[in-house]
Design a protein around this motif. Structure first.
Motif, PDB file in Angstrom:
ATOM      1  N   ARG A  73       0.837  -1.204   0.000  1.00  0.00           N
ATOM      2  CA  ARG A  73       0.000   0.000   0.000  1.00  0.00           C
ATOM      3  C   ARG A  73       0.870   1.251   0.000  1.00  0.00           C
ATOM      4  O   ARG A  73       1.782   1.390   0.818  1.00  0.00           O
ATOM      5  CB  ARG A  73      -0.909   0.017   1.227  1.00  0.00           C
ATOM      6  N   ALA A  80      -7.134   6.040   4.104  1.00  0.00           N
ATOM      7  CA  ALA A  80      -7.589   4.681   3.824  1.00  0.00           C
ATOM      8  C   ALA A  80      -9.098   4.567   3.666  1.00  0.00           C
ATOM      9  O   ALA A  80      -9.592   3.535   3.227  1.00  0.00           O
ATOM     10  CB  ALA A  80      -7.112   3.752   4.938  1.00  0.00           C
ATOM     11  N   PRO A  84      -9.407   2.555  -3.013  1.00  0.00           N
ATOM     12  CA  PRO A  84      -8.060   2.693  -3.554  1.00  0.00           C
ATOM     13  C   PRO A  84      -8.002   2.468  -5.065  1.00  0.00           C
ATOM     14  O   PRO A  84      -8.899   1.868  -5.670  1.00  0.00           O
ATOM     15  CB  PRO A  84      -7.291   1.582  -2.840  1.00  0.00           C
ATOM     16  N   HIS A 125      -5.840   8.968  -3.857  1.00  0.00           N
ATOM     17  CA  HIS A 125      -6.273   7.648  -3.404  1.00  0.00           C
ATOM     18  C   HIS A 125      -5.065   6.808  -3.018  1.00  0.00           C
ATOM     19  O   HIS A 125      -3.982   6.942  -3.595  1.00  0.00           O
ATOM     20  CB  HIS A 125      -7.050   6.929  -4.515  1.00  0.00           C
ATOM     21  N   ASP A 126      -5.263   5.908  -2.046  1.00  0.00           N
ATOM     22  CA  ASP A 126      -4.243   4.891  -1.796  1.00  0.00           C
ATOM     23  C   ASP A 126      -4.012   4.104  -3.082  1.00  0.00           C
ATOM     24  O   ASP A 126      -4.946   3.870  -3.866  1.00  0.00           O
ATOM     25  CB  ASP A 126      -4.710   3.909  -0.718  1.00  0.00           C
ATOM     26  N   ASP A 418      -6.808   8.718 -10.818  1.00  0.00           N
ATOM     27  CA  ASP A 418      -6.823   9.350  -9.498  1.00  0.00           C
ATOM     28  C   ASP A 418      -7.622  10.635  -9.522  1.00  0.00           C
ATOM     29  O   ASP A 418      -8.262  11.002  -8.530  1.00  0.00           O
ATOM     30  CB  ASP A 418      -5.380   9.629  -9.054  1.00  0.00           C
TER      31      ASP A 418
END
Length: 426
Positions: A73, A80, A84, A125-126, A418
């Motif tokens: 990650r 979080a 993701p 985003h993760d 993203d």
């Protein structure tokens, strides 16, 4: 996204990528030809910590989930709680396979994480980088074990599938140090992914033939796999008249030709292959009493697959009955065709243009983890050329320059996704 993003300044480092591929190519069964690292083997066991180490060195937070997937990650600005972005592939191989199938997608995803950090680019985003457990078909008739699990598509019946020795998939997972029951609870949940993009070698000749470096995958073929068991009668090969024989191998041979003929009849895209055939008792002077074949049908057309499955079953049964042979058909797995998400296809094409590369839209005749990740959110795939179209063989080859181009497009695509509104991932 934070930081100044300039696609042309984020090109992956070819020497680093080549070294990662070389490293994984050394962890193979050297008693077999090519590069063999089958799921649940000792070589596969040895390769997993290496992947995890590469992820950690790339700045990722790493864990192995309940399904045996190695997950890294890279935290994003939103934290979080937001769905993701996900990328990755697999590092298991077929018997006597090549160095690039699956590995390019895992190594490429790790390089994306490196380049994001090295260029000071933080996604909102993760980013999850995943080496999915067991993408290739195993001895239990199951492929994409890890991606099925996170997609909620792995069931108790799948864990009960037995190999030729009677050992179940669940037992094989337990022997590998995994919790089979835990894998049934490993689902990430519907619409849990903002977007999934997988980089992969084409495994076919199209991109090389047309001289285009990037393939934008439109759909992934469905796969039906068949196990056919034929039961006849053993007799003396010299004294039993031909019209009184119950030859299981001859019935299986008829089935092989029927399977081949079926694959030639698809209106758009369809292929069929018998990859394995065994018979017994195995003496040249004894009429074969038993025969078993493993075959598969593939197509991007769901209606063709379902119709051919019925037709082929009837044809095999009639041929066997004509020879006085019993046949039992078992369809081992059923993966329907899956379309790539249209707007993800558009973003991949735009990303290729961002980094100055031509692209071509094309379907995938091979199965991929991406087909199961499509259950969790928008999905797309990027292909790079395979030299001579060769794959699943020791001669499998993709030039490092083509690998780097694919990683560059993967990186640019993830940056674009993203920025995409959450409504497009719903």
């Amino acid at each position: 996204m934070t930081g100044t993003w300039r696609p042309e300044a984020a090109e992956p480092l070819a020497d680093r990528v080549a070294e990662d591929i070389r490293l994984l190519s050394t962890i193979v069964d050297d008693t077999l030809p090519g590069w063999t690292r089958r799921v649940f083997s000792e070589q596969y066991r040895a390769g997993r910590p290496v992947v995890a180490r590469l992820m950690r060195e790339a700045g990722l937070q790493v864990h192995v989930d309940a399904a045996g997937n190695v997950v890294g990650r890279l935290p994003g600005a939103h934290g979080a709680g937001a769905p993701p972005l996900v990328t990755g592939s697999h590092t298991d191989t077929v018997h006597a396979g090549g160095r690039f199938d699956g590995v390019v997608g895992v190594v490429g995803a790790i390089e994306v994480a490196r380049r994001l950090q090295e260029t000071g680019t933080r996604l909102d985003h993760d980013l999850l980088v995943v080496d999915f457990l067991g993408e290739e078909p195993n001895e239990h008739g199951m492929s994409c074990v890890g991606s099925r699990a996170v997609a909620g598509a792995l069931g108790a019946d799948d864990l009960s599938r037995a190999d030729g020795s009677g050992r179940t998939l669940g037992a094989a997972m337990a022997g590998f140090g995994l919790d089979p029951a835990g894998s049934l609870r490993a689902s990430w949940g519907a619409r849990s992914v903002h977007g999934y993009v997988e980089l992969h070698v084409e495994q076919g000749p199209v991109l090389e033939r047309v001289g285009v470096p990037i393939g934008v995958v439109t759909s992934i073929a469905g796969i039906d796999r068949l196990l056919a068991s034929f039961h006849g009668r053993a007799d003396h090969a010299g004294t039993t008249p031909m019209d009184l024989r119950h030859d299981a191998l001859a019935a299986a041979a008829e089935a092989v030709l029927a399977i081949e003929r079926v694959g030639c009849g698809a209106p758009v895209h369809g292929v069929s292959t018998t990859g394995r055939l065994l018979s017994g008792p195995g003496a040249v002077n004894v009429v074969p009493q038993e025969a078993t074949l493993w075959a598969e049908l593939r197509s991007t057309q769901a209606d063709w697959l379902s119709g051919v499955r019925r037709t082929l079953a009837e044809e095999i049964a009639v041929g066997a009955a004509r020879r006085g042979v019993e046949v039992v058909l078992d369809w081992l797995s059923d993966q329907p065709p899956v379309a790539a998400t249209p707007f993800v296809q558009d973003e991949i094409a735009a990303a290729a243009q961002d980094v100055g590369l031509a692209w071509r839209a094309m379907p995938s005749g091979a199965g991929h983890d991406a087909a199961h990740l499509a259950l969790l959110g928008p999905m797309g795939m990027i292909f790079v050329p395979s030299v001579g179209g060769r794959s699943h063989v020791p001669d499998e080859l993709t030039g490092i320059d083509d690998v780097v181009r694919g990683i560059h497009v993967l990186l640019a695509t993830l940056v674009r996704l993203d920025r995409a509104p959450a409504t497009r991932s719903a």
